[in-house]
Design a protein around this motif. Structure first.
Motif, short mmCIF file in Angstrom:
data_model
loop_
_atom_site.label_atom_id
_atom_site.label_comp_id
_atom_site.label_asym_id
_atom_site.label_seq_id
_atom_site.Cartn_x
_atom_site.Cartn_y
_atom_site.Cartn_z
N ILE A 77 0.84 -1.20 0.00
CA ILE A 77 0.00 0.00 0.00
C ILE A 77 0.87 1.25 0.00
O ILE A 77 0.64 2.20 -0.78
CB ILE A 77 -0.93 0.00 1.23
N PHE A 78 1.88 1.27 0.85
CA PHE A 78 2.78 2.42 0.95
C PHE A 78 3.50 2.66 -0.37
O PHE A 78 3.68 3.82 -0.79
CB PHE A 78 3.79 2.18 2.07
N THR A 79 3.89 1.60 -1.05
CA THR A 79 4.62 1.73 -2.31
C THR A 79 3.76 2.42 -3.37
O THR A 79 4.22 3.33 -4.07
CB THR A 79 5.08 0.36 -2.82
N SER A 80 2.50 1.98 -3.50
CA SER A 80 1.63 2.62 -4.49
C SER A 80 1.28 4.05 -4.08
O SER A 80 1.19 4.94 -4.94
CB SER A 80 0.34 1.80 -4.65
N ALA A 81 1.12 4.28 -2.78
CA ALA A 81 0.82 5.63 -2.31
C ALA A 81 1.99 6.57 -2.59
O ALA A 81 1.81 7.73 -2.98
CB ALA A 81 0.50 5.61 -0.83
N LYS A 82 3.19 6.07 -2.42
CA LYS A 82 4.40 6.87 -2.66
C LYS A 82 4.53 7.24 -4.13
O LYS A 82 5.18 8.23 -4.48
CB LYS A 82 5.62 6.07 -2.20
N MET A 83 3.90 6.46 -5.01
CA MET A 83 3.96 6.73 -6.44
C MET A 83 2.86 7.71 -6.88
O MET A 83 2.66 7.93 -8.07
CB MET A 83 3.85 5.43 -7.24
N GLY A 84 2.13 8.27 -5.91
CA GLY A 84 1.19 9.34 -6.23
C GLY A 84 -0.28 8.98 -6.18
O GLY A 84 -1.13 9.84 -6.49
N THR A 86 -3.98 8.32 -4.68
CA THR A 86 -4.77 8.85 -3.57
C THR A 86 -5.33 7.71 -2.72
O THR A 86 -5.26 6.53 -3.11
CB THR A 86 -5.95 9.68 -4.11
N THR A 87 -5.90 8.09 -1.59
CA THR A 87 -6.52 7.09 -0.71
C THR A 87 -7.64 6.35 -1.43
O THR A 87 -7.78 5.13 -1.31
CB THR A 87 -7.08 7.77 0.55
N THR A 88 -8.42 7.09 -2.21
CA THR A 88 -9.51 6.45 -2.98
C THR A 88 -8.96 5.45 -3.97
O THR A 88 -9.49 4.34 -4.12
CB THR A 88 -10.34 7.52 -3.71
N ASP A 89 -7.88 5.84 -4.67
CA ASP A 89 -7.24 4.92 -5.61
C ASP A 89 -6.80 3.64 -4.90
O ASP A 89 -7.04 2.52 -5.40
CB ASP A 89 -6.00 5.57 -6.25
N ILE A 90 -6.16 3.81 -3.77
CA ILE A 90 -5.63 2.67 -3.02
C ILE A 90 -6.77 1.74 -2.60
O ILE A 90 -6.68 0.51 -2.74
CB ILE A 90 -4.84 3.13 -1.78
N LEU A 91 -7.85 2.31 -2.10
CA LEU A 91 -8.99 1.50 -1.66
C LEU A 91 -9.60 0.72 -2.82
O LEU A 91 -9.98 -0.46 -2.67
CB LEU A 91 -10.05 2.38 -1.00
N THR A 170 0.43 -2.01 -9.50
CA THR A 170 0.74 -3.42 -9.21
C THR A 170 0.91 -3.70 -7.71
O THR A 170 0.34 -4.67 -7.20
CB THR A 170 2.01 -3.85 -9.98
N PRO A 171 1.69 -2.88 -6.97
CA PRO A 171 1.87 -3.19 -5.54
C PRO A 171 0.56 -3.22 -4.77
O PRO A 171 0.32 -4.14 -3.97
CB PRO A 171 2.79 -2.07 -5.05
N ALA A 172 -0.32 -2.23 -4.97
CA ALA A 172 -1.56 -2.17 -4.20
C ALA A 172 -2.51 -3.29 -4.57
O ALA A 172 -3.21 -3.83 -3.71
CB ALA A 172 -2.24 -0.82 -4.39
N ILE A 173 -2.55 -3.66 -5.85
CA ILE A 173 -3.41 -4.78 -6.27
C ILE A 173 -2.90 -6.08 -5.65
O ILE A 173 -3.68 -6.90 -5.14
CB ILE A 173 -3.47 -4.88 -7.81
N LEU A 174 -1.57 -6.27 -5.67
CA LEU A 174 -1.00 -7.45 -5.02
C LEU A 174 -1.30 -7.42 -3.53
O LEU A 174 -1.65 -8.45 -2.94
CB LEU A 174 0.51 -7.49 -5.24
N GLY A 175 -1.19 -6.23 -2.92
CA GLY A 175 -1.49 -6.09 -1.50
C GLY A 175 -2.94 -6.47 -1.20
O GLY A 175 -3.23 -7.10 -0.18
N GLY A 176 -3.86 -6.09 -2.09
CA GLY A 176 -5.26 -6.46 -1.92
C GLY A 176 -5.47 -7.96 -2.00
O GLY A 176 -6.20 -8.55 -1.20
N GLY A 177 -4.81 -8.58 -2.99
CA GLY A 177 -4.90 -10.03 -3.10
C GLY A 177 -4.34 -10.73 -1.87
O GLY A 177 -4.91 -11.70 -1.38
N LEU A 178 -3.21 -10.21 -1.38
CA LEU A 178 -2.59 -10.80 -0.20
C LEU A 178 -3.45 -10.58 1.04
O LEU A 178 -3.57 -11.47 1.89
CB LEU A 178 -1.20 -10.19 0.00
N LEU A 179 -4.09 -9.41 1.13
CA LEU A 179 -5.00 -9.15 2.24
C LEU A 179 -6.20 -10.11 2.18
O LEU A 179 -6.65 -10.64 3.20
CB LEU A 179 -5.49 -7.70 2.20
N GLY A 180 -6.71 -10.34 0.97
CA GLY A 180 -7.79 -11.31 0.79
C GLY A 180 -7.38 -12.69 1.25
O GLY A 180 -8.15 -13.41 1.89
N TYR A 181 -6.13 -13.07 0.92
CA TYR A 181 -5.62 -14.37 1.35
C TYR A 181 -5.55 -14.45 2.88
O TYR A 181 -5.93 -15.47 3.47
CB TYR A 181 -4.24 -14.63 0.75
#
Length: 240
Positions: A77-84, A86-91, A170-181
């Motif tokens: 999550i932090f990696t994608s946020a650092k790339m610009g 927003t919170t809405t994008d991340i969610l 990519t990082p945030a989507i992977l993070g979402g998949g990993l959170l789902g797991y």
């Protein structure tokens, strides 16, 4: 199944006791499927390997899953946020990752974990991956997925997401998949060993234990019955 082969199979089954079973289950041949879906309700399953190291890798306490993987989720999550982003994008990306995981959860459970096997190596591999869980469904140390195996699988998953997404998403989507797991594995442990008071979780427990003890070729969803409804594998309502 003929009487003679059935008798010999049952005789062989009786010799598979707590101990090193890996070299034995493969020899069950076509009888393996019947044997592995006759659950033994015990708190501990048989030893897999003579080596203490390899045996250790097959046993995982449930709390290791969030302790190990939630920091990785946060890093993604932090990696994608650092790339610009927003919170809405991340969610939205996390939600996409979780949604994709639910389909993976169903697909893996139905088509890999419940694949029909009969050869020596196929039976052995199936027992290691999922068969042991159906044979000993209350073994709390072989219920969640071992972190070492998860780490290996993350690399091809990361590369697949990179092919389909942008470098910053990519990082945030992977993070979402990993959170789902993580949600899946913790839920899976709880429906086996917890005593839920919430109606929703109590329904999930009943739904999943029905898969173990009644209709084992239906009800493949763990965290929800969504994909069972979509793909027609929802158990009959009177037993679900």
């Amino acid at each position: 199944m003929q009487h003679d082969s059935g008798s010999s199979a049952l005789s062989f089954f009786s010799r598979i006791k707590i101990g090193i079973v890996i070299r034995k289950v493969g020899h069950l041949g076509e009888d393996y499927q019947e044997w592995v879906h006759q659950p033994i309700v015990s708190k501990e399953g048989p030893r897999f390997f003579a080596s203490d190291f390899w045996e250790f890798l097959t046993r995982t306490v449930w709390w290791a899953i969030p302790v190990i993987w939630l920091p990785v989720v946060c890093y993604c999550i932090f990696t994608s946020a650092k790339m610009g982003h927003t919170t809405t994008d991340i969610l939205l990306m996390l939600g996409l990752g979780i949604f994709v995981w639910t389909l993976m959860e169903y697909t893996l459970h139905r088509f890999l974990f419940h694949i029909k096997t009969k050869s020596y190596w196929a039976n052995t591999a199936h027992y290691l991956i999922h068969g042991c869980h159906h044979k000993h469904p209350m073994d709390g140390l072989r219920l969640v997925f071992p972190p070492a195996a998860t780490a290996v699988l993350l690399f091809p998953l990361w590369n697949l997401i990179k092919l389909l997404a942008t470098p910053s998403t990519t990082p945030a989507i992977l993070g979402g998949g990993l959170l789902g797991y993580v949600m899946y594995d913790v839920t899976h442990y709880y429906v086996h060993h917890g005593q839920p008071t919430n109606d929703v979780v109590r329904s999930l427990k009943k739904y999943h234990l029905n898969h173990h003890f009644r209709i084992q070729d239906m009800g493949f969803g763990i965290t929800s019955s969504l994909w069972d409804k979509v793909f027609g594998t929802l158990p009959p309502s009177k037993t679900a």
